[in-house]
Design an enzyme around this catalytic site. Sequence first.
Site, PDB file in Angstrom:
ATOM      1  CD  GLU A 368      -2.859   1.161   2.408  1.00 10.07           C
ATOM      2  OE1 GLU A 368      -3.855   1.904   2.398  1.00 10.07           O
ATOM      3  OE2 GLU A 368      -2.539   0.474   3.404  1.00 10.07           O
ATOM      4  CG  HIS A 393      -4.611  -1.646   0.428  1.00  5.13           C
ATOM      5  ND1 HIS A 393      -5.682  -0.870   0.039  1.00  5.13           N
ATOM      6  CD2 HIS A 393      -4.655  -1.710   1.785  1.00  5.13           C
ATOM      7  CE1 HIS A 393      -6.344  -0.479   1.120  1.00  5.13           C
ATOM      8  NE2 HIS A 393      -5.753  -0.983   2.187  1.00  5.13           N
TER       9      HIS A 393
END
Length: 520
Positions: A368, A393
């Site tokens: 992320e 993510h």
Amino acid sequence: MANFCWIRNLAILLILANCLALVLLLQLPALNSFTPLAERMRIYETMRANILEKEAQGQLGGNVWLNANERVVNELIMLEKKYELEMSMKNLSHFQVAQHFFHSYEKISKTPLFRLLQAMPKGGVLHAHDMALCSSDYLLSLTYREHLWICVSQSETKEYEKLRFSLLQPQSEQTCEWLLLSDLRRSQQSDVVDKKLLARLTMYPRLHFQNEDAVWRHFRSIFRFVIGLLTYAPIWEEYIYRALQEFHADGVQYLEIRSVLPILYDLVGGNYTILNTTFAMRNAELRFRASFPDWIGSRLIYAPTRKVSDARFVEYLGNALLLKSHFPDYFAGFDLVGYEDEGRPLRDYARELLAVQDEINFYFHAGETNWYGTNTDANLLDAVLLGTKRIGHGLALLKHPEVLRLARSQNIAIEVNPISNQVLQYVSDLRTHPGAVLFASNYPVVIASDDPSFWKATPLSHDFYVAFMVIASQKSDLGMLKQLAWNSIAYGAFRPIEREEAFEKWNYRWEKWIAGIVKS
């Protein structure tokens, strides 16, 4: 002799490569200066159509078969999608999805397409955090409970810093003074206080921050503000139950909650542990399932902060094993949360994690970040090597083709959280979201909402809408939406027999939704 064998093997490889190239060349239509233009155009159009067809079949949902009723619904959905896209392309300033979500969410919510997607059974949410599940309006209603104090800063702006239930006034701190919230509402206009509280409960309406550090400071301040409200023991179980209600009403049938497992408190100094916190969550789940037969269930992913000492991390793993022994049917696995760029990398904890790899399932946040070649994006490699079941993510995954190849070979799904990625300033225009490449190659992805309360988003429908409109191809249809819902169950934390039952519950609700649209 050894050198001769090496040369011979190399020669064989070159011959095989040349043969393969010849075979491929023979498959291409013959074009030369004597080929008529009409024939060239025919070959060009044929090759073009073949490539587009292969791309369409190779993307997410490209091979999903739709029955007659589903094809009717698909026509309606694609009609609405085409209309919205055509209107937007005539005037991009009106294209809601290309704008910041805070500018567009109200307009999106009024579109016929959004209403269709909101009613659609979307399967499960596999990535959502405990303190950011319920709507801000519900959280505001909780602030009308008795004995709630608020710590107001002593600065000129009189910022609201903390909340706390207490029979007596908590001891004032250096930066703020504790006031009974009911007294504050009486001394000021109640709607003024409520407006200020709502501003503290979400990221809205801030569109831009100087950088990721700044946006994360603001983001974390909301967690610090709501924790005193939500961890009050009489509220926690009620709050989790309400979250299940809101997700279910939004077309969700399954939820995996990532929780730091905060310690609860009461007005009389009760002694609570993470077992009490988990028991309340589990009890809310059991009560909800008894009331809603089509509910598949919810589970806990224990997810404490990633920025801790080695000794504290060992405690975390001990907690995870304890939770597994006490709640074997509710505990799903382990993760680490927080601002990844400033947290410790997974590699720091590799020895400890490998020691429990066979006992605990991992569902790691990784990648992320917008950085490349750092400890943060290297978390992707470590997550895969440590055996994560899914990646949260994974924004930097496309920068690591070997990790991507390895993750795919291990069937590791990516939890894509579009609106979160935009609000936290990793992606500005969702048309450029890296998830588009995963969609195009039919990589196993699920759509999740991360912290929907903090963005004023629905539990899942807004994320589904933006994914459908601009992360997926304009030509992606109901088949893709069905694939996403299917993925959320296929990659959920189920035992085989549980997964089969989950598919049955989802399919029943899906067919009912399809039939309802066709009938109307």
